[in-house]
Scaffold this active site. Structure first.
Site, PDB file in Angstrom:
ATOM      1  N   PRO A   1       5.507   3.422  -4.302  1.00 50.57           N
ATOM      2  CG  PRO A   1       4.601   1.621  -5.426  1.00 50.57           C
ATOM      3  CD  PRO A   1       4.690   2.247  -4.057  1.00 50.57           C
ATOM      4  CG  HIS A   2       5.978   9.291  -4.880  1.00 49.14           C
ATOM      5  ND1 HIS A   2       5.888  10.571  -5.337  1.00 49.14           N
ATOM      6  CD2 HIS A   2       5.523   9.329  -3.606  1.00 49.14           C
ATOM      7  CE1 HIS A   2       5.419  11.362  -4.380  1.00 49.14           C
ATOM      8  NE2 HIS A   2       5.184  10.628  -3.307  1.00 49.14           N
ATOM      9  CB  THR A   3       6.505  10.989  -9.088  1.00 52.06           C
ATOM     10  OG1 THR A   3       6.575  11.454  -7.734  1.00 52.06           O
ATOM     11  CG2 THR A   3       6.539  12.194 -10.021  1.00 52.06           C
TER      12      THR A   3
ATOM     13  CB  SER B   1       5.223   4.546 -10.733  1.00 52.80           C
ATOM     14  OG  SER B   1       6.461   5.115 -10.339  1.00 52.80           O
TER      15      SER B   1
END
Length: 201
Positions: free
Chosen positions: A79-81, A83
């Site tokens: 999970p990235h950026t 979220s």
């Protein structure tokens, strides 16, 4: 370049009892199975031999429950950026080349609970780059190539009731991470148990 799955811009991807393999490459949001500015869930599914097993970007409320993330080229679950409010529960992440489970870049208010992350090339569970106010509880992180649970430049997280064993460092906190709570963990058989440095407080 290999094919990939991308759900984008307000869409809702729900995966149940499925297998995704040999997907993805090092192109933006083409990493494997991708939730980008979308929501949804994955349960009882297997993500293997992808570039990243699964990836989110500015996704909200995605639930990953009871999945297996294994043998991926970089990360198991990333999970990235931006979220937010993700639930990562009762999954297994193993034999990924880098990290098993990693929250990176402003991934906030999420839960990583009851997972087993083991025998990954680098770290078991990583909370990275301003990923604040997450709860990491009841997980098993063992026999990873480097460290069990790592907090990097992230604050206000709770690390509670985990079993962390047989890693280089059990629980590592650095890069000016502040106000994190590390409570009631079983940390055993690591070369270093708990390590704070680099401006962590």
């Amino acid at each position: 370049s290999r094919p990939f799955v991308l759900y984008d811009e307000g869409s809702d991807l729900r995966v149940v009892g499925s297998t995704f393999s040999y997907l993805g490459s090092d192109r933006s949001s083409a990493y494997g199975v991708n939730w980008r500015r979308s929501t949804g869930a994955a349960s009882r599914s297997v993500f293997h031999h992808n570039f990243f097993g699964a990836y989110t970007y500015q996704a909200h409320g995605v639930v990953f429950r009871g999945n297996t993330f294994r043998d991926n080229a970089v990360y198991g679950l990333d999970p990235h950026t931006g979220s937010t409010r993700l639930v990562v529960e009762d999954n297994r992440a193993f034999h990924n080349r880098v990290h098993g489970i990693v929250f990176s870049e402003d991934v906030t208010d999420g839960t990583i609970r009851g997972n087993r992350s083991y025998e990954n090339g680098d770290n078991g569970i990583v909370i990275d780059e301003r990923s604040d106010r997450n709860t990491v509880s009841g997980n098993l992180a063992e026999r990873n190539g480097r460290d069990g649970i790592v907090l990097l430049g992230s604050s206000g997280n709770l690390v509670r009731g985990n079993i962390v064993r047989g890693n280089r460092v059990g629980i590592r906190v650095n890069l000016r991470s502040g106000g994190n709570r590390v409570q009631h963990n079983e940390v055993a058989g690591n070369r270093i148990g708990i390590e704070l440095y680099g401006g962590a407080y």
